[in-house]
Enzyme design. Structure first.
Site, PDB file in Angstrom:
ATOM      1  CB  SER A 159      -0.932   0.004   1.223  1.00  0.00           C
ATOM      2  OG  SER A 159      -0.195  -0.154   2.420  1.00  0.00           O
ATOM      3  CB  CYS A 197      -4.119  -8.385   8.221  1.00  0.00           C
ATOM      4  SG  CYS A 197      -4.178 -10.118   7.729  1.00  0.00           S
ATOM      5  N   GLY A 198      -3.138  -7.808   4.884  1.00  0.00           N
ATOM      6  CA  GLY A 198      -1.960  -7.968   4.039  1.00  0.00           C
ATOM      7  C   GLY A 198      -1.047  -9.053   4.575  1.00  0.00           C
ATOM      8  CB  THR A 217      -6.437 -11.783   5.114  1.00  0.00           C
ATOM      9  OG1 THR A 217      -6.181 -11.757   3.702  1.00  0.00           O
ATOM     10  CG2 THR A 217      -5.971 -13.130   5.664  1.00  0.00           C
ATOM     11  CD  GLN A 222      -2.704 -10.695   1.761  1.00  0.00           C
ATOM     12  OE1 GLN A 222      -3.793 -10.602   2.317  1.00  0.00           O
ATOM     13  NE2 GLN A 222      -2.222  -9.746   0.988  1.00  0.00           N
ATOM     14  CB  CYS A 381      -1.038   2.492 -10.498  1.00  0.00           C
ATOM     15  SG  CYS A 381      -2.211   1.127 -10.616  1.00  0.00           S
TER      16      CYS A 381
END
Length: 402
Positions: A159, A197-198, A217, A222, A381
């Protein structure tokens, strides 16, 4: 500006004026920045150039690149790039220009009715209801931990970082995590719920502050990493849909998870956040938003990322999301936007991604087409953030009541 006569046969000479008219429309819509374009009839054109801005260098290898752009929008433009119909030494300025000049360009680079309807139907079939949510998450996040490890920073934080000066990506990621935890202001011994929670960087940091953490998650890969990473710490991680969370917590943290929810379920997500908070508790969110002026077209169309990278995904329309938060009894406080930090994060990710690809450190199971898709995604992006059409925001929400 014509530099030499157009090559090719009669057909090529006949269709060239049609495509130059498309370039004329793009030229009229570029208020900032410019494109130096080489086109299939052998001519070179400077498009735009009226005011300062990014300079993009583009070679249109085949005229169909422009046809794909005007009929398929961002999906068609990617397909043209993947097919070799256009090239650029650095595509980021192209995406920046399209976003920066979006008002004047209007619908030039948006999918037309046939392509739009087909893509929209597929997108609706992927909506993040209970039956699709885990499948959609797995399509992106369960590509393999070895894949993400090859190009994320050592903390495995996927992120936007929060930069201060020229610090490293890893340090800026820690700054972002600290900012989220500072927002919820939970004293040691308190309980934090993390929605999405990645790979556990925030959960680990919270636990080392003395908090108890429940992390959820939908990504199997993960969950396995978080469980191992936080072994011995007060962290419980599970495969749980946000709609199924029970109990109440002192605080909630959720970093760039809500983009995987989809507009039809924003109300459910915010209700789940409010329900999970004790009265007076705080939630800290980080989310990616689409500019208000882009929202009407974005919300009725399907873009490259939704089609190829994040099935079921949707960026946030902040006014609508904020109104739904208020309906759920959540106040809206301390907004901080830092989109250019995301552009920087994406640039560093791409540099690391390309270095990993060049060194053969990406998993062998992924072919060249997949690698190039992700390279394009990172550039796309980055250009969107640089052009200002998308932004990243941190916000604190507080549940009303004593």
């Amino acid at each position: 500006m014509v530099e030499h006569p157009a090559p090719g046969g009669r057909w090529a000479r006949r269709v060239a004026p049609l495509y130059h008219r498309i370039l004329d429309r793009i030229d009229a819509g570029l208020e900032e920045g410019a494109i130096e374009a080489a086109v299939p009839d052998g001519t070179r054109r400077l498009i735009g150039g009226r005011r300062d801005g990014p300079l993009a260098i583009v070679t249109i290898v085949r005229w169909r690149a422009l046809r794909r752009l005007i009929t398929g929008g961002s999906i068609g433009w990617y397909e043209a790039w993947a097919a070799g119909d256009w090239t650029s030494p650095d595509p980021v300025p192209i995406f920046d220009l399209f976003m920066r000049n979006r008002t004047m360009l209007g619908s030039i680079a948006r999918a037309k009715s046939g392509a739009r309807i087909a893509a929209r139907v597929l997108h609706l079939l992927r909506r993040n209801d209970r039956s699709n949510a885990r499948r959609n998450i797995a399509a992106h996040y369960d590509l393999g931990n070895d894949f993400f490890e090859a190009w994320l920073d050592p903390s495995m934080t996927y992120s936007s970082a929060l930069f201060a000066g020229n610090e490293s990506l890893e340090r800026a990621q820690r700054r972002k995590i600290d900012a989220i935890l500072d927002r919820v202001a939970v004293p040691p011994g308190g309980i934090l719920l993390e929605i999405g929670c990645g790979w556990g960087s925030l959960a680990e940091a919270a636990a080392r502050r003395g908090l108890k953490v429940r992390a959820i998650t939908l990504a199997t890969e993960q969950q396995r990493v978080v469980a191992e990473r936080t072994r011995g710490l007060p962290v419980a991680v599970s495969l749980t849909d946000y709609r199924d969370v029970t109990g109440q917590y002192d605080a909630v943290a959720s970093v760039e998870m809500v983009e995987s929810v989809g507009e039809p379920f924003w109300r459910d997500y915010l209700a789940a956040v409010a329900r999970a908070l004790k009265p007076g508790g705080r939630a800290a969110l980080q989310f990616i938003k689409i500019a208000d002026d882009v929202w009407p077209a974005y919300s009725t169309n399907v873009d490259f990322i939704q089609a190829f990278v994040f099935p079921g995904g949707m960026l946030i329309h902040e006014p609508r999301f904020r109104a739904l938060a208020a309906e759920a009894g959540l106040t809206w406080q301390d907004r901080h936007a830092f989109g250019q930090d995301y552009a920087q994060t994406l640039r560093l990710w791409r540099e690391q991604f390309e270095a990993a690809a060049a060194a053969g450190r990406l998993p062998a199971r992924f072919d060249r087409g997949f690698v190039e898709l992700w390279r394009y995604y990172l550039m796309y992006c980055e250009g969107g953030f640089r052009g200002g059409g998308i932004d990243v925001v941190q916000i604190t929400m507080k549940r009303e009541g004593l």
